[in-house]
Write a protein that holds these residues in place. Structure first.
Motif, PDB file in Angstrom:
ATOM      1  N   MET A   1     -30.705 -11.987 -44.921  1.00 33.95           N
ATOM      2  CA  MET A   1     -30.695 -13.009 -45.945  1.00 33.95           C
ATOM      3  C   MET A   1     -30.806 -12.339 -47.305  1.00 33.95           C
ATOM      4  O   MET A   1     -31.760 -11.634 -47.593  1.00 33.95           O
ATOM      5  CB  MET A   1     -31.868 -13.946 -45.719  1.00 33.95           C
ATOM      6  N   ALA A   2     -29.823 -12.525 -48.125  1.00 31.17           N
ATOM      7  CA  ALA A   2     -29.802 -11.938 -49.454  1.00 31.17           C
ATOM      8  C   ALA A   2     -30.447 -12.894 -50.446  1.00 31.17           C
ATOM      9  O   ALA A   2     -30.472 -14.095 -50.251  1.00 31.17           O
ATOM     10  CB  ALA A   2     -28.380 -11.617 -49.868  1.00 31.17           C
ATOM     11  N   GLY A   3     -30.974 -12.356 -51.498  1.00 33.81           N
ATOM     12  CA  GLY A   3     -31.592 -13.186 -52.515  1.00 33.81           C
ATOM     13  C   GLY A   3     -30.984 -12.910 -53.875  1.00 33.81           C
ATOM     14  O   GLY A   3     -30.322 -11.905 -54.086  1.00 33.81           O
ATOM     15  N   GLY A   4     -31.204 -13.798 -54.807  1.00 36.05           N
ATOM     16  CA  GLY A   4     -30.688 -13.593 -56.152  1.00 36.05           C
ATOM     17  C   GLY A   4     -29.181 -13.687 -56.191  1.00 36.05           C
ATOM     18  O   GLY A   4     -28.592 -14.583 -55.617  1.00 36.05           O
ATOM     19  N   TRP A   5     -28.546 -12.721 -56.863  1.00 40.89           N
ATOM     20  CA  TRP A   5     -27.100 -12.751 -57.043  1.00 40.89           C
ATOM     21  C   TRP A   5     -26.348 -11.985 -55.961  1.00 40.89           C
ATOM     22  O   TRP A   5     -25.130 -11.948 -55.959  1.00 40.89           O
ATOM     23  CB  TRP A   5     -26.735 -12.164 -58.401  1.00 40.89           C
ATOM     24  N   SER A   6     -27.062 -11.363 -55.054  1.00 40.56           N
ATOM     25  CA  SER A   6     -26.380 -10.569 -54.021  1.00 40.56           C
ATOM     26  C   SER A   6     -25.935 -11.462 -52.868  1.00 40.56           C
ATOM     27  O   SER A   6     -26.531 -12.481 -52.572  1.00 40.56           O
ATOM     28  CB  SER A   6     -27.283  -9.451 -53.517  1.00 40.56           C
ATOM     29  N   ARG A   7     -24.881 -11.059 -52.224  1.00 37.72           N
ATOM     30  CA  ARG A   7     -24.355 -11.841 -51.110  1.00 37.72           C
ATOM     31  C   ARG A   7     -25.057 -11.402 -49.821  1.00 37.72           C
ATOM     32  O   ARG A   7     -25.687 -10.358 -49.770  1.00 37.72           O
ATOM     33  CB  ARG A   7     -22.854 -11.646 -51.003  1.00 37.72           C
ATOM     34  N   ASP A   8     -24.897 -12.181 -48.763  1.00 35.72           N
ATOM     35  CA  ASP A   8     -25.457 -11.817 -47.474  1.00 35.72           C
ATOM     36  C   ASP A   8     -24.830 -10.512 -46.998  1.00 35.72           C
ATOM     37  O   ASP A   8     -23.622 -10.321 -47.106  1.00 35.72           O
ATOM     38  CB  ASP A   8     -25.187 -12.915 -46.436  1.00 35.72           C
ATOM     39  N   GLY A   9     -25.644  -9.613 -46.494  1.00 33.40           N
ATOM     40  CA  GLY A   9     -25.150  -8.345 -45.978  1.00 33.40           C
ATOM     41  C   GLY A   9     -25.049  -7.241 -47.021  1.00 33.40           C
ATOM     42  O   GLY A   9     -24.611  -6.133 -46.712  1.00 33.40           O
ATOM     43  N   ALA A  10     -25.418  -7.518 -48.263  1.00 37.89           N
ATOM     44  CA  ALA A  10     -25.286  -6.515 -49.322  1.00 37.89           C
ATOM     45  C   ALA A  10     -26.171  -5.299 -49.065  1.00 37.89           C
ATOM     46  O   ALA A  10     -25.760  -4.167 -49.320  1.00 37.89           O
ATOM     47  CB  ALA A  10     -25.608  -7.129 -50.681  1.00 37.89           C
ATOM     48  N   VAL A  11     -27.373  -5.509 -48.565  1.00 39.33           N
ATOM     49  CA  VAL A  11     -28.281  -4.389 -48.289  1.00 39.33           C
ATOM     50  C   VAL A  11     -27.703  -3.513 -47.184  1.00 39.33           C
ATOM     51  O   VAL A  11     -27.704  -2.280 -47.291  1.00 39.33           O
ATOM     52  CB  VAL A  11     -29.695  -4.902 -47.913  1.00 39.33           C
ATOM     53  N   GLN A  12     -27.155  -4.141 -46.148  1.00 41.71           N
ATOM     54  CA  GLN A  12     -26.548  -3.363 -45.063  1.00 41.71           C
ATOM     55  C   GLN A  12     -25.345  -2.572 -45.573  1.00 41.71           C
ATOM     56  O   GLN A  12     -25.116  -1.444 -45.160  1.00 41.71           O
ATOM     57  CB  GLN A  12     -26.142  -4.262 -43.899  1.00 41.71           C
ATOM     58  N   ASP A  13     -24.578  -3.147 -46.482  1.00 44.64           N
ATOM     59  CA  ASP A  13     -23.444  -2.432 -47.070  1.00 44.64           C
ATOM     60  C   ASP A  13     -23.920  -1.191 -47.820  1.00 44.64           C
ATOM     61  O   ASP A  13     -23.283  -0.137 -47.759  1.00 44.64           O
ATOM     62  CB  ASP A  13     -22.656  -3.334 -48.026  1.00 44.64           C
ATOM     63  N   GLN A  14     -25.041  -1.295 -48.528  1.00 42.19           N
ATOM     64  CA  GLN A  14     -25.595  -0.146 -49.249  1.00 42.19           C
ATOM     65  C   GLN A  14     -26.053   0.937 -48.269  1.00 42.19           C
ATOM     66  O   GLN A  14     -25.823   2.124 -48.497  1.00 42.19           O
ATOM     67  CB  GLN A  14     -26.763  -0.580 -50.124  1.00 42.19           C
ATOM     68  N   ILE A  15     -26.684   0.519 -47.199  1.00 44.04           N
ATOM     69  CA  ILE A  15     -27.140   1.474 -46.187  1.00 44.04           C
ATOM     70  C   ILE A  15     -25.939   2.171 -45.558  1.00 44.04           C
ATOM     71  O   ILE A  15     -25.915   3.403 -45.429  1.00 44.04           O
ATOM     72  CB  ILE A  15     -27.996   0.774 -45.113  1.00 44.04           C
ATOM     73  N   ASP A  16     -24.921   1.398 -45.181  1.00 43.98           N
ATOM     74  CA  ASP A  16     -23.711   1.971 -44.581  1.00 43.98           C
ATOM     75  C   ASP A  16     -23.038   2.962 -45.531  1.00 43.98           C
ATOM     76  O   ASP A  16     -22.594   4.031 -45.118  1.00 43.98           O
ATOM     77  CB  ASP A  16     -22.722   0.873 -44.194  1.00 43.98           C
ATOM     78  N   ALA A  17     -22.966   2.630 -46.813  1.00 39.03           N
ATOM     79  CA  ALA A  17     -22.342   3.514 -47.797  1.00 39.03           C
ATOM     80  C   ALA A  17     -23.142   4.803 -47.958  1.00 39.03           C
ATOM     81  O   ALA A  17     -22.569   5.887 -48.080  1.00 39.03           O
ATOM     82  CB  ALA A  17     -22.206   2.801 -49.137  1.00 39.03           C
ATOM     83  N   SER A  18     -24.469   4.698 -47.934  1.00 38.37           N
ATOM     84  CA  SER A  18     -25.314   5.896 -48.051  1.00 38.37           C
ATOM     85  C   SER A  18     -25.132   6.814 -46.853  1.00 38.37           C
ATOM     86  O   SER A  18     -25.036   8.033 -47.001  1.00 38.37           O
ATOM     87  CB  SER A  18     -26.788   5.507 -48.182  1.00 38.37           C
ATOM     88  N   VAL A  19     -25.070   6.228 -45.667  1.00 39.64           N
ATOM     89  CA  VAL A  19     -24.861   7.018 -44.450  1.00 39.64           C
ATOM     90  C   VAL A  19     -23.484   7.667 -44.482  1.00 39.64           C
ATOM     91  O   VAL A  19     -23.333   8.854 -44.167  1.00 39.64           O
ATOM     92  CB  VAL A  19     -25.040   6.144 -43.190  1.00 39.64           C
ATOM     93  N   GLU A  20     -22.476   6.918 -44.881  1.00 38.60           N
ATOM     94  CA  GLU A  20     -21.113   7.458 -44.958  1.00 38.60           C
ATOM     95  C   GLU A  20     -21.035   8.615 -45.959  1.00 38.60           C
ATOM     96  O   GLU A  20     -20.398   9.636 -45.693  1.00 38.60           O
ATOM     97  CB  GLU A  20     -20.134   6.363 -45.354  1.00 38.60           C
ATOM     98  N   ASP A  21     -21.701   8.478 -47.098  1.00 37.70           N
ATOM     99  CA  ASP A  21     -21.728   9.559 -48.089  1.00 37.70           C
ATOM    100  C   ASP A  21     -22.369  10.816 -47.519  1.00 37.70           C
ATOM    101  O   ASP A  21     -21.883  11.925 -47.728  1.00 37.70           O
ATOM    102  CB  ASP A  21     -22.486   9.131 -49.338  1.00 37.70           C
ATOM    103  N   ALA A  22     -23.484  10.648 -46.800  1.00 31.31           N
ATOM    104  CA  ALA A  22     -24.180  11.798 -46.210  1.00 31.31           C
ATOM    105  C   ALA A  22     -23.313  12.480 -45.155  1.00 31.31           C
ATOM    106  O   ALA A  22     -23.240  13.716 -45.103  1.00 31.31           O
ATOM    107  CB  ALA A  22     -25.513  11.349 -45.612  1.00 31.31           C
TER     108      ALA A  22
END
Length: 88
Positions: free
Chosen positions: A1-22
């Motif tokens: 569940m996202a809060g504020g201006w972020s959409r649902d799944g935004a935190v998971q997208d950030q985690i996925d992007a960080s893992v992909e970068d690593a």
């Protein structure tokens, strides 16, 4: 569940992007090409078994161990500005 201006799944997208970068960063450090017969740091002979096991090897075991110890893991903020501690 996202809060504020972020959409649902935004935190998971950030985690996925960080893992992909690593993963991409680690893959870029994998040696490739022809292996050297002598270490480019200390000029010691690199054993045949090591040259066959690791394509493009450029360092002997001792020099590679030293290089691995000197690499620093960077923390702080990822490229999207979220707190690194929230991603661990």
């Amino acid at each position: 569940m996202a809060g504020g201006w972020s959409r649902d799944g935004a935190v998971q997208d950030q985690i996925d992007a960080s893992v992909e970068d690593a993963v991409n960063q680690v893959r870029s450090r994998i040696p490739n090409g022809e292996s050297l017969t002598r270490c480019e740091e200390c000029d010691a002979e690199i054993p045949e078994a090591r040259r066959r096991a690791i394509a493009g090897v450029r360092l002997c075991v001792s020099c590679q161990s030293e290089q691995d110890k000197q690499q620093v893991i960077q923390g702080g903020y990822n490229r999207r500005g979220s707190k690194d501690s929230q991603l661990r």
